[in-house]
Write an enzyme that holds these catalytic residues in place. Sequence first.
Site, mmCIF file in Angstrom:
data_model
loop_
_atom_site.group_PDB
_atom_site.id
_atom_site.type_symbol
_atom_site.label_atom_id
_atom_site.label_comp_id
_atom_site.label_asym_id
_atom_site.label_seq_id
_atom_site.Cartn_x
_atom_site.Cartn_y
_atom_site.Cartn_z
ATOM 1 N N ARG A 106 0.836 -1.218 0.000
ATOM 2 C CA ARG A 106 0.000 0.000 0.000
ATOM 3 C C ARG A 106 0.863 1.257 0.000
ATOM 4 O O ARG A 106 0.575 2.201 -0.721
ATOM 5 C CB ARG A 106 -0.950 0.009 1.207
ATOM 6 C CG ARG A 106 -2.006 -1.096 1.154
ATOM 7 C CD ARG A 106 -2.826 -1.157 2.423
ATOM 8 N NE ARG A 106 -1.947 -1.422 3.552
ATOM 9 C CZ ARG A 106 -2.292 -1.228 4.823
ATOM 10 N NH1 ARG A 106 -3.474 -0.764 5.137
ATOM 11 N NH2 ARG A 106 -1.450 -1.497 5.788
ATOM 12 N N ASN A 113 -5.959 -2.972 2.181
ATOM 13 C CA ASN A 113 -5.914 -4.422 2.261
ATOM 14 C C ASN A 113 -7.334 -4.949 2.375
ATOM 15 O O ASN A 113 -8.197 -4.281 2.954
ATOM 16 C CB ASN A 113 -5.134 -4.872 3.503
ATOM 17 C CG ASN A 113 -3.642 -4.698 3.356
ATOM 18 O OD1 ASN A 113 -3.111 -4.606 2.257
ATOM 19 N ND2 ASN A 113 -2.943 -4.653 4.478
#
Length: 99
Positions: A24, A42
């Site tokens: 990320r 996520n």
Amino acid sequence: MAAGGGLVSVDYEVFGRVQGVFFRKYTQAEGKRLGVVGWVKNTSHGTVQGQLQGPAASVRELQEWLRKTGSPQSHISRAEFRNEKKIEALEHKDFVILK
């Protein structure tokens, strides 16, 4: 960023070893570098998903990065892109990581 003509929005999901490898953070950094806005998070089933918005060429470049590069320790098995559409204006102000 120029409004109008060349802006696109696309949703994505990346499969493989993409959690616990700073995926990320790297996605956010690459999005900012390319001038793309959106989000990344996520999922509970071990993937990373989000949305990209920006000039078509920059979005394409980030799609290619999500498909093949990712973070240094990630292993991408595949990336899926859905709901691609032209937009008149950006719906996000920045590229953010959602928890």
